[in-house]
Design an enzyme around this catalytic site. Structure first.
Site, short mmCIF file in Angstrom:
data_model
loop_
_atom_site.label_atom_id
_atom_site.label_comp_id
_atom_site.label_asym_id
_atom_site.label_seq_id
_atom_site.Cartn_x
_atom_site.Cartn_y
_atom_site.Cartn_z
N GLY A 139 31.80 12.30 -34.08
CA GLY A 139 31.69 12.69 -32.42
C GLY A 139 32.54 11.59 -31.98
O GLY A 139 32.35 10.69 -32.46
N THR A 147 28.28 5.48 -32.82
CA THR A 147 27.38 6.48 -32.51
C THR A 147 26.39 6.44 -31.60
O THR A 147 25.71 5.79 -31.53
CB THR A 147 26.39 7.49 -33.59
N ASP A 188 24.16 8.27 -30.68
CA ASP A 188 22.67 8.09 -31.99
C ASP A 188 22.09 7.63 -32.21
O ASP A 188 20.61 7.55 -32.57
CB ASP A 188 23.35 9.79 -33.11
N ARG A 227 8.96 19.35 -7.89
CA ARG A 227 9.38 19.58 -9.18
C ARG A 227 9.97 18.69 -10.30
O ARG A 227 10.65 17.72 -9.67
CB ARG A 227 11.18 20.50 -9.41
N GLY A 259 12.14 5.22 -16.44
CA GLY A 259 10.76 5.28 -15.65
C GLY A 259 10.30 7.10 -16.34
O GLY A 259 9.19 7.45 -15.35
N ARG A 292 12.36 22.71 -13.87
CA ARG A 292 13.86 22.78 -14.12
C ARG A 292 14.20 22.37 -15.30
O ARG A 292 14.27 20.86 -15.60
CB ARG A 292 14.42 23.01 -13.04
O1 F6P Z 1 26.78 12.87 -32.87
C1 F6P Z 1 26.91 12.46 -31.54
C2 F6P Z 1 26.90 13.94 -30.91
O2 F6P Z 1 27.11 13.99 -30.08
C3 F6P Z 1 25.40 14.42 -31.26
O3 F6P Z 1 24.09 13.58 -30.19
C4 F6P Z 1 25.87 16.06 -30.87
O4 F6P Z 1 24.54 16.78 -31.57
C5 F6P Z 1 26.52 16.56 -31.83
O5 F6P Z 1 27.82 14.95 -31.52
C6 F6P Z 1 28.01 17.53 -30.73
O6 F6P Z 1 28.88 17.48 -31.36
P1 F6P Z 1 29.92 18.57 -31.46
O7 F6P Z 1 30.80 17.43 -31.06
O8 F6P Z 1 29.77 19.50 -32.79
O9 F6P Z 1 29.53 19.78 -29.55
#
Ligand code: F6P
Length: 359
Positions: free
Chosen positions: A11, A139, A141, A176, A199, A260
């Protein structure tokens, strides 16, 4: 004169173009030539490989701050590891990659990827046996073990902060709550860091069990009738299905809390690269180029207390929790998660943020 290649896989995230820019500048300073492989392994398995020479003149400096990768990340659906496995053509796919690399006559390849790409490179190491393979972790993540930072994470946190800062204003107008769902796969670091930064009144991550009744109780005690509940995409809620933010949102509605669900989605992978990510990119590239000079191979660059070092891919693989794909035995990935002793969890608790069932 050395010839090095760069490939961005997995990604995308912000910071990839900074890495490419720094590699080209650093390589040129050493008198080396640089080749960018287009479309990750999809482009590399083509015959001939889809690659272009990069020079400081051919890549404008102002592009270095832009999100995405101008070399592209692949996954075009034409051919990649998963498709090759499904078609029973993995041996041929690996042979093509190896042949392309030898046709390009590269001395080194810098693979800018995530834990999936590194795990695959480690497991299919023969592909890279004739060159020096240096991996740079990127990444949003931040689920890669043994490094204090991954490229793209800081920008993603900042994009979430910008998003939530705006959402909070409409939340206040309408009395909300907003349940904001972050990316991150099974790792809660993105939600935790962004949640603390804005926060949030609650942060729900996959690593820590939570109880919906306790969450409701907590929200009722907050001295406002609006705010943000940050939810990581990897969480589950027993007896419920659908997107995590929707599940939490419905449970809050059932408890009489006006709210929401909101989904910042792919803006987390976008946004101009922050200074912190640009600095991380520069340190990691300098370290990667030194590693090539020193004839290292099968290593990953890692930030450790501000310094950048190399770590053998074998150590990266051994350090993480291994997740397996039952259908693709070779697709075992080494993952890092939020540890229970993460100091940010304690800091969040000290601010009375609901985190879940902390021991
Ligand atoms: O690993 C990076 C990431 O953005 C994740 O946080 C997310 O779940 C995934 O890739 C989304 O991947 P795709 O581009 O396949 O939708």
């Amino acid at each position: 004169m050395k010839k090095i290649g760069i490939m961005t896989t997995g990604g995308d995230c912000s910071g990839l173009n900074t890495v490419i820019n720094r590699i080209v500048l650093g390589a040129c300073a050493r008198g080396w030539r640089t080749f960018g492989i287009i479309d990750g392994t999809d482009g590399l398995c083509h015959m001939p490989a889809n690659a272009i020479e990069l020079t400081p003149e051919s890549i404008p400096i102002e592009n270095a701050r832009l999100a995405g990768s101008f070399l592209h990340n692949g996954n075009s659906g034409i051919m990649n590891f998963e498709i090759a496995v499904k078609m029973g053509k993995i041996a041929q796919f690996n042979r093509n990659l190896k042949r392309s690399l030898s046709t390009l006559k590269l001395d080194a390849l810098i693979l800018v990827g995530g834990n999936g790409s590194f795990s695959l490179a480690y497991k299919n190491n023969d592909i890279y046996s004739n060159l020096s393979l240096i991996c740079i972790p990127k990444t949003i993540d931040f689920d890669i073990p043994l490094t204090d930072r991954t490229i793209g994470f800081d920008t993603a946190v900042n994009e979430l902060v910008k998003y939530c800062d705006q959402v909070l204003l409409t939340a206040r107008s309408h009395h909300r709550w907003f349940v904001v769902q972050t990316m991150g796969r099974e790792c809660g670091r993105l939600a935790l860091n962004a949640g603390v930064a804005i926060g949030a009144d609650a942060i729900i991550i996959p690593e820590i069990k939570f109880n919906i009744d306790d969450l409701v109780k907590h929200i009722r005690c907050v001295h406002r009738d609006y705010g943000i509940i940050m939810v990581s995409e990897g969480i589950t809620l027993r007896g419920h299905s659908g997107r995590p933010a929707d599940m939490i949102s419905r449970a809050l509605t059932a408890a009489g809390i006006t709210n929401r669900a909101a989904f910042p989605d792919y803006i987390q992978r976008s946004g101009d690269t922050t200074a912190a990510d640009r600095i991380t990119a520069t340190k990691m590239v300098a370290c990667a180029l030194d590693a090539i000079e020193n004839r290292e191979t099968n290593v990953m660059t890692a930030l450790r207390g501000g310094e950048c070092v190399t770590v053998p891919l074998a150590e990266f693989y051994a350090a993480g929790d291994i997740s397996r794909d039952p259908n693709i035995p070779d697709l075992c990935t080494s993952n890092a998660y939020v540890e229970p002793d993460d100091p940010l969890l304690d800091a969040a608790c000290a601010m009375d943020i609901y985190i879940g069932e902390m021991k």
